[in-house]
Design a protein around this motif. Sequence first.
Motif, PDB file in Angstrom:
ATOM      1  N   ASP A 375     -22.269  54.297  19.634  1.00 47.51           N
ATOM      2  CA  ASP A 375     -23.973  54.807  18.581  1.00 47.51           C
ATOM      3  C   ASP A 375     -23.853  54.242  17.302  1.00 47.51           C
ATOM      4  O   ASP A 375     -24.888  54.028  17.006  1.00 47.51           O
ATOM      5  N   LEU A 376     -23.559  54.699  16.862  1.00 41.13           N
ATOM      6  CA  LEU A 376     -23.055  55.007  15.266  1.00 41.13           C
ATOM      7  C   LEU A 376     -23.566  53.555  14.577  1.00 41.13           C
ATOM      8  O   LEU A 376     -23.453  52.820  13.864  1.00 41.13           O
ATOM      9  N   SER A 379     -26.614  52.085  15.333  1.00 39.45           N
ATOM     10  CA  SER A 379     -27.185  52.475  14.151  1.00 39.45           C
ATOM     11  C   SER A 379     -27.287  51.628  13.184  1.00 39.45           C
ATOM     12  O   SER A 379     -27.863  51.302  12.445  1.00 39.45           O
ATOM     13  N   GLY A 382     -28.374  47.785  12.652  1.00 35.61           N
ATOM     14  CA  GLY A 382     -30.262  47.715  13.537  1.00 35.61           C
ATOM     15  C   GLY A 382     -29.620  47.246  15.379  1.00 35.61           C
ATOM     16  O   GLY A 382     -30.564  46.023  15.615  1.00 35.61           O
ATOM     17  N   TYR A 383     -28.989  47.191  16.355  1.00 37.74           N
ATOM     18  CA  TYR A 383     -28.680  46.511  17.596  1.00 37.74           C
ATOM     19  C   TYR A 383     -30.381  46.442  18.586  1.00 37.74           C
ATOM     20  O   TYR A 383     -31.166  47.492  17.868  1.00 37.74           O
ATOM     21  N   ASP A 384     -30.441  45.592  18.539  1.00 38.49           N
ATOM     22  CA  ASP A 384     -31.491  45.679  19.632  1.00 38.49           C
ATOM     23  C   ASP A 384     -31.169  44.841  21.037  1.00 38.49           C
ATOM     24  O   ASP A 384     -30.985  43.699  21.214  1.00 38.49           O
TER      25      ASP A 384
END
Length: 537
Positions: A375-376, A379, A382-384
């Motif tokens: 998760d870090l 973030s 800019g994960y899409d």
Amino acid sequence: MQQMMSLWSALDMRRRVIVLVATLAMFAAVLGLSRMAATPSMALLYSGLESRAAGDVVKSLDAKAVKYDVRGDSIWVDATQRDQLRMTLATEGLPANGGAGYELLDGISGFGTTSQMFDATYWRAKEGELARTIATSPTIRAARVYISAAQSQPFRHDVKPTASVMVTTSQGRLSMQEAKAIRYLVASAVAGLQPSDVAVIDSVGGLILSGDDTAAAASSGADRAAALKRDITNLLEARVGPGKAVVAVNIETVTDHESIVQKTFDPAGRVAISTDTQDQSTSSTDKGSGAVTVASNLPNGAANNNGSTSQSQNKDTHERTNYEVSTTQRELVKPPGAVSKLSVAVLLDGLRSVDANGKEVWTPRPADEIAALHDLVASAVGYDEKRGDVITIKSLAFEPISPLGTSSGSSFLARMNIDAMSAIQLAVLAIVALVMGVFVIRPILTSSRARALPALGRPDNAPGSNGVGRVLTGEIDDGTYMPDRMNLVSNEEQDGAMSQVTDGDPVLRLRRLIADRQSETIEILRNWVEDREETVS
């Protein structure tokens, strides 16, 4: 001085040659090392200058009577004067790597100067000033600017100016941000020049920016990938520790240049801007018509007026209203460089502990910790998910890496601020002088002085001498040897007195001999003292 002359005269030819050669060698070594010690330590003043700029710097140093050394394309001066010389040369405008600037315009006179000559000089001055400005960057060593100015042509109105910049960096290659800054600097300095018409070329990395932004987009993607990798590594090492995280980032960018124009009409959003109304009415009366004869066509001819009479009226009304329809026009320009897909791979070392037997045990990191780190990282980059981005984090055992070499630290000489080369030169000078004095000069002088004393002979009439004297040993006679007559005693009275003395105490006889031969006795005693000193030392 007299003692030195006596020693020199006592040496044979071979020893004299040895002494002369050793003395000359010692003086040559002392002079050479003294010159090396007196030579100042040189430091780099400028490097990589153009031939003209280097010549101007050397000419200025000659005028100031400053000692310098030219090594290839570098100029070296005394380390203690380097900073002062740089400031002094800067006040003189040296070195001028970018060529001449606006000072070229000062040499133009109004007489004999055509418009073409003035334009050429103006653009040369513009190029020189831009090159000077670019070269002020600490990462750029030299720069050249070329501007292709658009000339006025009567039948061509779409000619645009272009420019190219060639830079030489001090270290490495030119970054994309610096190339963009140079592009906008040149474009802003030339009227009508667009940033896309400026090409930036690096002597190491080749073409950095040009009108075709495909290469620029690829380079920009590489720069962004490196920045993301650095950020992710710092983020993970704060948790897992330094050296326990390996990150790889791959960014796929769009290389196509896209321009979209969209125009939309809204029929509900209309406004009347003008109204035009037109009324038209017509009326006609028909009295009938008889047969057409010649008489009816005559002015006073009899016509047939017995027909019927009819009337008609027509009225038309036209109204025109002009409306302004609401329209929306959008132009979307997509330059290359947009991220189309992002892939991140992270390799983490596991947890290491020591069991009861003292052995190191490796265990993978827990799943909840891997999820939190995922998760870090998502973030941070800019994960899409819709774009197809992929983030993979695995915990695997790292192979131990043996350290290479030892850690470096400041030496004692560096902390004491001592010039190591000067200290080495002085130490070598002292060692050479000591070796030459102890192992060459002193043995020669000592052996020559010991051999310079003449040997004392026995009396000519001593028993067994056969006219050849023997060397005195300096020992006290115990009475076994009874000389008949000494060389210095020649008369009969002295012979009688000598015989009386020899019949008595041996000490008295020794004193008499010492009194008769004082110079020989002194030399014997001196040899004893010197031999004893050498033995003790």
